[in-house]
Design a protein around this motif. Sequence first.
Motif, PDB file in Angstrom:
ATOM      1  N   PHE A 267     -39.590  13.329 -46.305  1.00 27.35           N
ATOM      2  CA  PHE A 267     -38.976  12.812 -45.077  1.00 27.35           C
ATOM      3  C   PHE A 267     -38.013  11.661 -45.372  1.00 27.35           C
ATOM      4  CE2 PHE A 267     -43.014  14.597 -43.059  1.00 27.35           C
ATOM      5  CZ  PHE A 267     -42.387  15.813 -42.812  1.00 27.35           C
ATOM      6  N   TYR A 268     -38.272  10.912 -46.434  1.00 24.39           N
ATOM      7  CA  TYR A 268     -37.285   9.896 -46.825  1.00 24.39           C
ATOM      8  C   TYR A 268     -36.010  10.604 -47.300  1.00 24.39           C
ATOM      9  CZ  TYR A 268     -34.884   6.073 -49.045  1.00 24.39           C
ATOM     10  OH  TYR A 268     -33.927   5.156 -49.370  1.00 24.39           O
ATOM     11  N   GLY A 269     -36.207  11.652 -48.125  1.00 26.21           N
ATOM     12  CA  GLY A 269     -35.062  12.430 -48.610  1.00 26.21           C
ATOM     13  C   GLY A 269     -34.258  13.015 -47.457  1.00 26.21           C
ATOM     14  N   ALA A 270     -34.977  13.429 -46.407  1.00 26.65           N
ATOM     15  CA  ALA A 270     -34.299  14.028 -45.245  1.00 26.65           C
ATOM     16  C   ALA A 270     -33.335  13.042 -44.593  1.00 26.65           C
ATOM     17  CB  ALA A 270     -35.343  14.475 -44.234  1.00 26.65           C
ATOM     18  N   MET A 271     -33.636  11.760 -44.726  1.00 22.28           N
ATOM     19  CA  MET A 271     -32.781  10.760 -44.063  1.00 22.28           C
ATOM     20  C   MET A 271     -31.672  10.246 -44.962  1.00 22.28           C
ATOM     21  SD  MET A 271     -35.695   8.744 -42.004  1.00 22.28           S
ATOM     22  CE  MET A 271     -36.671   8.533 -43.423  1.00 22.28           C
ATOM     23  N   THR A 272     -31.795  10.459 -46.264  1.00 20.21           N
ATOM     24  CA  THR A 272     -30.813   9.865 -47.171  1.00 20.21           C
ATOM     25  C   THR A 272     -29.967  10.900 -47.910  1.00 20.21           C
ATOM     26  OG1 THR A 272     -32.531   9.736 -48.842  1.00 20.21           O
ATOM     27  CG2 THR A 272     -32.122   7.744 -47.574  1.00 20.21           C
ATOM     28  N   LEU A 273     -30.383  12.163 -47.869  1.00 22.12           N
ATOM     29  CA  LEU A 273     -29.622  13.193 -48.588  1.00 22.12           C
ATOM     30  C   LEU A 273     -28.750  13.980 -47.615  1.00 22.12           C
ATOM     31  CD1 LEU A 273     -32.440  14.678 -50.881  1.00 22.12           C
ATOM     32  CD2 LEU A 273     -30.542  13.235 -51.624  1.00 22.12           C
ATOM     33  N   PRO A 274     -27.664  14.557 -48.121  1.00 22.95           N
ATOM     34  CA  PRO A 274     -26.879  15.448 -47.266  1.00 22.95           C
ATOM     35  C   PRO A 274     -27.695  16.697 -46.896  1.00 22.95           C
ATOM     36  CG  PRO A 274     -25.815  15.109 -49.415  1.00 22.95           C
ATOM     37  CD  PRO A 274     -27.109  14.386 -49.455  1.00 22.95           C
ATOM     38  N   PHE A 275     -27.308  17.366 -45.820  1.00 23.62           N
ATOM     39  CA  PHE A 275     -28.082  18.487 -45.275  1.00 23.62           C
ATOM     40  C   PHE A 275     -28.452  19.556 -46.327  1.00 23.62           C
ATOM     41  CE2 PHE A 275     -28.525  22.509 -42.963  1.00 23.62           C
ATOM     42  CZ  PHE A 275     -29.537  22.164 -42.086  1.00 23.62           C
ATOM     43  N   PRO A 276     -27.487  20.037 -47.155  1.00 23.22           N
ATOM     44  CA  PRO A 276     -27.850  21.093 -48.123  1.00 23.22           C
ATOM     45  C   PRO A 276     -28.926  20.629 -49.108  1.00 23.22           C
ATOM     46  CG  PRO A 276     -25.473  20.927 -47.936  1.00 23.22           C
ATOM     47  CD  PRO A 276     -26.030  19.753 -47.209  1.00 23.22           C
ATOM     48  N   LEU A 277     -28.813  19.411 -49.581  1.00 21.65           N
ATOM     49  CA  LEU A 277     -29.814  18.921 -50.539  1.00 21.65           C
ATOM     50  C   LEU A 277     -31.155  18.669 -49.860  1.00 21.65           C
ATOM     51  CD1 LEU A 277     -27.761  16.531 -52.847  1.00 21.65           C
ATOM     52  CD2 LEU A 277     -28.527  18.857 -53.298  1.00 21.65           C
ATOM     53  N   MET A 278     -31.090  18.268 -48.589  1.00 19.96           N
ATOM     54  CA  MET A 278     -32.319  18.084 -47.809  1.00 19.96           C
ATOM     55  C   MET A 278     -33.086  19.418 -47.730  1.00 19.96           C
ATOM     56  SD  MET A 278     -33.665  18.737 -44.560  1.00 19.96           S
ATOM     57  CE  MET A 278     -32.317  19.073 -43.472  1.00 19.96           C
ATOM     58  N   LEU A 279     -32.328  20.512 -47.508  1.00 22.13           N
ATOM     59  CA  LEU A 279     -32.962  21.837 -47.453  1.00 22.13           C
ATOM     60  C   LEU A 279     -33.580  22.201 -48.806  1.00 22.13           C
ATOM     61  CD1 LEU A 279     -30.558  24.153 -45.388  1.00 22.13           C
ATOM     62  CD2 LEU A 279     -32.811  23.314 -44.745  1.00 22.13           C
ATOM     63  N   CYS A 280     -32.846  21.874 -49.879  1.00 21.27           N
ATOM     64  CA  CYS A 280     -33.354  22.170 -51.234  1.00 21.27           C
ATOM     65  C   CYS A 280     -34.662  21.412 -51.480  1.00 21.27           C
ATOM     66  CB  CYS A 280     -32.356  21.752 -52.308  1.00 21.27           C
ATOM     67  SG  CYS A 280     -30.975  22.856 -52.407  1.00 21.27           S
ATOM     68  N   LEU A 281     -34.690  20.147 -51.081  1.00 19.82           N
ATOM     69  CA  LEU A 281     -35.892  19.326 -51.304  1.00 19.82           C
ATOM     70  C   LEU A 281     -37.076  19.892 -50.509  1.00 19.82           C
ATOM     71  CD1 LEU A 281     -36.817  16.717 -52.773  1.00 19.82           C
ATOM     72  CD2 LEU A 281     -36.405  15.494 -50.645  1.00 19.82           C
ATOM     73  N   ALA A 282     -36.804  20.290 -49.260  1.00 21.66           N
ATOM     74  CA  ALA A 282     -37.856  20.889 -48.427  1.00 21.66           C
ATOM     75  C   ALA A 282     -38.346  22.183 -49.074  1.00 21.66           C
ATOM     76  CB  ALA A 282     -37.328  21.166 -47.026  1.00 21.66           C
ATOM     77  N   PHE A 283     -37.411  22.945 -49.653  1.00 24.91           N
ATOM     78  CA  PHE A 283     -37.771  24.200 -50.305  1.00 24.91           C
ATOM     79  C   PHE A 283     -38.705  23.934 -51.488  1.00 24.91           C
ATOM     80  CE2 PHE A 283     -37.373  27.937 -52.899  1.00 24.91           C
ATOM     81  CZ  PHE A 283     -37.239  28.976 -52.001  1.00 24.91           C
ATOM     82  N   VAL A 284     -38.320  22.971 -52.315  1.00 25.14           N
ATOM     83  CA  VAL A 284     -39.128  22.644 -53.506  1.00 25.14           C
ATOM     84  C   VAL A 284     -40.529  22.187 -53.080  1.00 25.14           C
ATOM     85  CG1 VAL A 284     -39.350  21.042 -55.451  1.00 25.14           C
ATOM     86  CG2 VAL A 284     -37.142  22.075 -54.944  1.00 25.14           C
ATOM     87  N   ALA A 285     -40.577  21.259 -52.121  1.00 23.95           N
ATOM     88  CA  ALA A 285     -41.874  20.705 -51.694  1.00 23.95           C
ATOM     89  C   ALA A 285     -42.765  21.796 -51.103  1.00 23.95           C
ATOM     90  CB  ALA A 285     -41.655  19.586 -50.681  1.00 23.95           C
ATOM     91  N   GLY A 286     -42.179  22.638 -50.246  1.00 22.52           N
ATOM     92  CA  GLY A 286     -42.948  23.719 -49.623  1.00 22.52           C
ATOM     93  C   GLY A 286     -43.412  24.735 -50.655  1.00 22.52           C
ATOM     94  N   PHE A 287     -42.537  25.029 -51.600  1.00 20.49           N
ATOM     95  CA  PHE A 287     -42.876  25.986 -52.657  1.00 20.49           C
ATOM     96  C   PHE A 287     -44.072  25.485 -53.470  1.00 20.49           C
ATOM     97  CE2 PHE A 287     -42.612  28.002 -56.764  1.00 20.49           C
ATOM     98  CZ  PHE A 287     -42.208  29.299 -56.484  1.00 20.49           C
ATOM     99  N   LEU A 288     -44.010  24.206 -53.863  1.00 19.05           N
ATOM    100  CA  LEU A 288     -45.105  23.624 -54.656  1.00 19.05           C
ATOM    101  C   LEU A 288     -46.416  23.646 -53.878  1.00 19.05           C
ATOM    102  CD1 LEU A 288     -43.400  20.534 -56.364  1.00 19.05           C
ATOM    103  CD2 LEU A 288     -43.967  22.722 -57.390  1.00 19.05           C
TER     104      LEU A 288
END
Lengths: 191, 267
Positions: A46-67
């Motif tokens: 959620f910190y990443g969601a506020m500081t990263l651009p939208f595409p990277l925010m999606l990538c981070l959510a993908f990685v976290a959810g995948f793990l």
Amino acid sequence: MSKFSVMVFFLILVGLVFVGQIAEIFIPPLDWMFNAHIYIVPVIVFYGAMTLPFPLMLCLAFVAGFLWDAMTVQVLGANVEISFGWSILLYAVLAAIMHGLKPLFDRGRWEVHCVLSGVCTSLILLAQYLMISFRRGSIFFDREVWWQIGGPGLLAMLMAPLVFWSLHWLSRLTSNPYHQDEEGFDEFASR
Amino acid sequence: MSRSSIVALVLFAVALLALLSIGPQATRKIQATFFQTIAPFLKTGSGLERQITSVRSGLKSLEELERENSALRVENRSLKATNEALRDVEHEVNRLRHALNYRERSLFRLVPAEVVSRDSSTWWRTVTINRGEEDGLAPEMPVLTDEGLVGRTTTVSANIAVVLLVSDENCRVAASVEGTREQGIVTGERVAASVSPLLDLNFLSKQAQLKPGQKVYTSGVGGVFPSGLFVGAVRSFQVRGLDAQAKLVPAVDLAKLEDVFVVIGRK
């Protein structure tokens, strides 16, 4: 240079998500809180969601959810209890909501996001509980259930200021261009 | 919304749909690969966790000694440290001797394994063990200790495996009650309020009248668990609308699992 800095910070967050996911395994549940677990990864996402651009925010959510799914999805015989990928969707939706509140964060209203980090952590657990209840054919909400959903959210809420502050410091260290348009959060970070 | 955001969203949706549509076999493969990748981290973390626990229990004893006799604190501290070290060694020797004896007298071919990590999620109760396909393990194999049933394997990678504990609601075990003809299904509770939750023995007849302390064993029905494994002892019995249910104390203290055996066949 700025794109490079964003990528560096993004990769740091991915690394922290991985480390956080492994660390969560070794953090015992809190017996005095009806066995509630401590979750660090959602706060980082959620910190990443506020500081990263939208595409990277999606990538981070993908990685976290995948793990998360790779660690917890139960394959029982020929059935998968909750399909692999649901956590990715949950993370992405909640991170997108946090991303939408980014202007508020930029203005220094970080407390809203600390509270929301806790609420969103609980929402992930609530969604999982509803899904397994649907699969198993019965649903009930007693005191234990509420504590196991609300407890981790409460803990995430309490952890969020410290995690945000640490990540903000890291973000500054990597010259993340997010800091160029921020004003109020500097106040919080310098406290 | 910028062009890059739209492209990212489309790619995200495609990847998500691809993942959501995969079947159990592919899911197992992804999980096995993932656990194999993180196995070194889990094993290192497990070792660290044991060291920290050992140091913490040592410190607790020192605190007690301080309260008891402040004059002899220094002397007690050194004696306690020596004792603690010896006790650890003794415990280790006893544990391994116990395990070896059980393995030799057991009717089954057993693979000994060590628990490297416990469940990290709220809704599922699992542990990870340091044995896998290379040691002859496969999914759906019973896991036990010399005290009784622990659970069954689910995801198995080359040298690490996930065990679904008997305290999980999804781990259903056909069981029979000692000294009676009663049979039922043992399941865990969906939400466990403590680290050592009770088990439910469902679908008993209303006339069962089970008494506290009666032992429950696997009945062998269902094909996963062989018959005669101790599952737990009855704590309470209650009649419901259509059937009766008993609460069981698990045979094994699942909160303190260290060493387990995986049944890979009969001798």
